[in-house]
Write a protein that holds these residues in place. Structure first.
Motif, PDB file in Angstrom:
ATOM      1  N   ARG A 115       0.836  -1.196   0.000  1.00  0.00           N
ATOM      2  CA  ARG A 115       0.000   0.000   0.000  1.00  0.00           C
ATOM      3  C   ARG A 115       0.867   1.239   0.000  1.00  0.00           C
ATOM      4  O   ARG A 115       0.539   2.236   0.580  1.00  0.00           O
ATOM      5  CB  ARG A 115      -0.851  -0.041   1.269  1.00  0.00           C
ATOM      6  CG  ARG A 115      -2.164   0.627   1.205  1.00  0.00           C
ATOM      7  CD  ARG A 115      -3.235  -0.003   0.386  1.00  0.00           C
ATOM      8  NE  ARG A 115      -2.856  -0.621  -0.858  1.00  0.00           N
ATOM      9  CZ  ARG A 115      -3.722  -1.217  -1.653  1.00  0.00           C
ATOM     10  NH1 ARG A 115      -4.962  -1.298  -1.311  1.00  0.00           N
ATOM     11  NH2 ARG A 115      -3.340  -1.746  -2.775  1.00  0.00           N
TER      12      ARG A 115
ATOM     13  N   GLU B 229      -9.859   3.692  -3.964  1.00  0.00           N
ATOM     14  CA  GLU B 229      -8.539   3.936  -3.386  1.00  0.00           C
ATOM     15  C   GLU B 229      -8.548   5.152  -2.464  1.00  0.00           C
ATOM     16  O   GLU B 229      -7.914   5.161  -1.406  1.00  0.00           O
ATOM     17  CB  GLU B 229      -7.528   4.144  -4.520  1.00  0.00           C
ATOM     18  CG  GLU B 229      -6.088   4.009  -4.094  1.00  0.00           C
ATOM     19  CD  GLU B 229      -5.748   2.591  -3.663  1.00  0.00           C
ATOM     20  OE1 GLU B 229      -5.331   2.442  -2.498  1.00  0.00           O
ATOM     21  OE2 GLU B 229      -5.913   1.637  -4.449  1.00  0.00           O
TER      22      GLU B 229
ATOM     23  N   HIS C  92      -6.111   9.151   3.734  1.00  0.00           N
ATOM     24  CA  HIS C  92      -5.332   8.827   4.930  1.00  0.00           C
ATOM     25  C   HIS C  92      -6.212   8.265   6.035  1.00  0.00           C
ATOM     26  O   HIS C  92      -5.804   7.383   6.785  1.00  0.00           O
ATOM     27  CB  HIS C  92      -4.586  10.064   5.419  1.00  0.00           C
ATOM     28  CG  HIS C  92      -3.501  10.501   4.488  1.00  0.00           C
ATOM     29  ND1 HIS C  92      -2.413   9.710   4.207  1.00  0.00           N
ATOM     30  CD2 HIS C  92      -3.342  11.614   3.739  1.00  0.00           C
ATOM     31  CE1 HIS C  92      -1.629  10.338   3.337  1.00  0.00           C
ATOM     32  NE2 HIS C  92      -2.177  11.495   3.032  1.00  0.00           N
TER      33      HIS C  92
ATOM     34  N   ARG D 178      -6.783   4.754   5.243  1.00  0.00           N
ATOM     35  CA  ARG D 178      -5.552   4.006   5.483  1.00  0.00           C
ATOM     36  C   ARG D 178      -5.364   3.758   6.977  1.00  0.00           C
ATOM     37  O   ARG D 178      -4.915   2.704   7.397  1.00  0.00           O
ATOM     38  CB  ARG D 178      -4.361   4.787   4.940  1.00  0.00           C
ATOM     39  CG  ARG D 178      -3.060   4.034   4.993  1.00  0.00           C
ATOM     40  CD  ARG D 178      -1.933   4.862   4.417  1.00  0.00           C
ATOM     41  NE  ARG D 178      -1.890   6.213   4.944  1.00  0.00           N
ATOM     42  CZ  ARG D 178      -1.470   6.520   6.158  1.00  0.00           C
ATOM     43  NH1 ARG D 178      -1.042   5.574   6.974  1.00  0.00           N
ATOM     44  NH2 ARG D 178      -1.461   7.780   6.567  1.00  0.00           N
TER      45      ARG D 178
ATOM     46  N   GLU E 289      -4.803   0.332   8.924  1.00  0.00           N
ATOM     47  CA  GLU E 289      -3.656   0.049   9.763  1.00  0.00           C
ATOM     48  C   GLU E 289      -4.062  -0.474  11.124  1.00  0.00           C
ATOM     49  O   GLU E 289      -3.372  -1.306  11.702  1.00  0.00           O
ATOM     50  CB  GLU E 289      -2.807   1.297   9.948  1.00  0.00           C
ATOM     51  CG  GLU E 289      -1.526   1.217   9.147  1.00  0.00           C
ATOM     52  CD  GLU E 289      -0.774   2.518   9.183  1.00  0.00           C
ATOM     53  OE1 GLU E 289      -0.904   3.230  10.186  1.00  0.00           O
ATOM     54  OE2 GLU E 289      -0.072   2.817   8.210  1.00  0.00           O
TER      55      GLU E 289
END
Lengths: 266, 266
Positions: free
Chosen positions: A14, A87, B214, B217, B221
Motif C-alpha cells: 500500500r 482507493e 489517509h 488508510r 492500519e
DNA sequence: GCATGTGAACAGATTCACAGCT
DNA sequence: AGCTGTGAATCTGTTCACATGC
C-alpha cells in the motif's frame, strides 16, 4: 517536541507516494467529466491533458494502483472512476463537521463539491450563541458547547476548522479529544496535534504571497534593478541600521523610499 | 507546453527553490507573531517550532536568502521580517481583483489576511447585474462587462477566480488578455493559460479527498495492527487493541527524526 | 501498430553532521 | 559553549525510453 516517526512497515504494497495521492482527485475529476459525456475509454495522453499533468507521470501514478489499463487501447473510464474512488475511500460516506460559521464557513457549507464526492456535512458548529439554530445552507448551526456530543452522535472523523486564528487550536484540541483524526484547517495557524492525526491546511494569504513572489520575479529587470538600487543605497542610508544595529528594539528607521516595514498585520 | 516556466535562468544566484518559497510565508507569519510580542531574536530551533517545520530545513531555506543570522545567537526578528517580506515582494502594494462574488468570493473579500500583507482588494467583479453596486466588505461590486477597464485602471496583475467552474476559463482568458499574469483559482477546473502566466489553485474538495485517503488508510492500519498483534500474541489477547487508541506516545525511545506534521502542506 | 507499464536515469528536496563564526 | 550555514548523503518525485502485451 519530537513526536514523530512514521510507521516502518510502510511500503508493503500500500505504498502509494504522497505526491500521487494528491493527484488522484485531479484524475478523478477529469474522469467524471469524461464519464458524464459518456466517453468509454481514454488514453494516458488524453487524460493527462484533461488533468493538467504529463502522461508519463499519470501512467506512473496509475501503476501504483495496479494495472488497470489495456495496452494499445487505454483506460476504461468507468472502471478507473471506481478504482480511484475506492482507493481514495470515497465509496464510503464521510460525515464532516465545519466549525466556525463565518463568511468562509458558510461558503464551505454551501460548497457543492463536498456532497458530490462522498462527503456529507453532518453539522455546522459556531461559538456565537446568536448563530445557534440559524440555518446555513439548509443546516441549522449548533453551539460549540455541544461539539463533543455532535462528533460522537454522528461518528465524525473529519473536521474542518474555519474559525479565527485564536480559536483554532482550542477547537482542534476538542475535535481530537472527541475522536476526530483528520483536520482541514483554514485558520492561519500552525496546529499541534498528537501522533496519528492528519492535518492539512489551506491558507489563502500564503497562496497569494507565493504568487507575489513570482510576480515580482517576472517584473524582472525592472524590479531587480530597483532592488539592486535600494541595496546599493544601503551603503549610506537607512538599511545600514538594519544591517548593523540589529537587536535594537522598536524604532526601526524607515526604509529607503518611504514604506519599508509595511508588513505588520492589522 | 503547459507550465512553461523558464528554467533557472534566474537572476544571478537568485535560484530559490520552489519548496522554500512556499515556506517563506509560514516563517513570515511566525516572525510577525514574535515581533508583536517584541521578541528581539530567535534561534532556528524556536522559529522552526513556531512555523511547524524542522530546524535544519529552516536554516537551509534561509541560506538561500543570504546569511541573515548571527552564529551563536540566532536571527534578529525585525530584520528577518523585512528580508523575507522583500524577497516575497510584499514591500510593495499588490492590487488584486476578485471575480465571482458568491459565498466564497465574499468570504475572500472579507478575509483580513490579504490587506495585512500588502494585498489590496482593488475591485470585486461579478457577472450578475443584480449584484452591481452592492457593497461587499465595503467595496461595491462591479459588473464583469467592465473587467478589462478595471484591470487597466488599477494596474492589477493578480486575479482571484471564485466563479462557478463553467465560468472560470472564460474569466481567466479575459483576465490574462487584460494583463493579469498571476491567478489564484478556486474553481474546480484546470485552467489553461499562456506561458508566463502563473496559476495556483486551491481546491477544497481535493483537500478533503486526500484526508479521506489517509483516514481510510488509518482504519486499515488499525486492522493491520490487530492482525499483527494477533499473529504475535498467537491468540493471547483479544483484538481490543483495535479500539480507539490514539495519540499514543507511550515511552518509546527517542525519535530519530523531527516533528514533521505528517502531511505535506499545500 | 500502439499505448501501457516500468526499470533506470535524473532532478529536486530533506536530513545529517560538522566546520566556522560569535 | 552555542548556533548558524552548508557540503554530503539520503530520500522522494519526475522524466525517459523501451520492453511488453493487446
Amino acid at each position: 517536541m519530537a513526536t514523530g516517526r512514521t510507521h516502518r512497515t510502510a511500503t508493503r504494497s500500500r505504498g502509494i507516494p504522497e505526491a500521487t495521492v494528491a493527484r488522484l482527485p485531479l484524475y478523478l475529476r477529469a474522469l467524471t467529466g469524461l464519464s458524464e459525456r459518456s466517453v468509454p475509454t481514454v488514453s494516458s495522453e488524453e487524460l493527462a491533458a484533461a488533468a493538467g499533468v504529463n502522461s508519463a507521470k499519470l501512467r506512473k501514478d496509475f501503476s501504483y494502483l495496479g494495472s488497470y489499463g489495456t495496452r494499445g487501447v487505454g483506460y476504461d473510464v468507468e472502471y478507473l472512476v471506481y478504482q480511484i474512488s475506492r482507493e481514495l475511500g470515497l465509496t464510503q460516506d464521510w460525515p464532516v463537521v465545519i466549525v466556525g460559521i463565518g463568511n468562509l464557513g458558510a461558503a464551505l457549507a454551501n460548497y457543492g463539491g463536498f456532497a458530490s464526492r462522498g462527503f456529507r456535512v453532518a453539522a455546522l458548529i459556531d461559538a456565537d450563541p446568536a448563530m445557534a439554530g440559524k440555518p446555513v445552507a439548509g443546516i441549522p448551526v449548533q453551539h460549540s458547547d455541544d461539539l463533543e456530543r455532535i462528533i460522537a452522535d454522528n461518528g465524525v472523523s473529519i473536521g474542518v476548522i474555519a474559525t479565527p486564528a485564536g480559536a483554532a487550536q482550542p477547537v482542534c484540541d476538542r475535535l481530537v479529544a472527541a475522536g476526530v483524526t483528520s483536520i482541514l484547517n483554514f485558520a492561519p495557524t500552525v496546529l499541534t496535534v498528537p501522533d496519528g492525526v492528519d492535518v492539512r491546511k489551506v491558507d489563502l494569504s500564503i497562496e497569494l504571497q507565493i504568487l507575489a513572489f513570482h510576480e515580482q520575479r517576472k517584473a524582472g529587470e525592472e524590479a531587480d534593478a530597483a532592488a539592486a538600487a535600494a541595496e546599493a543605497g544601503a551603503g549610506d542610508t537607512a538599511p545600514v541600521v538594519a544591517a548593523k544595529v540589529r537587536g535594537g528594539s522598536g524604532g526601526r528607521g524607515k526604509g529607503p523610499d518611504g514604506d519599508v516595514p509595511a508588513v505588520m498585520p492589522a
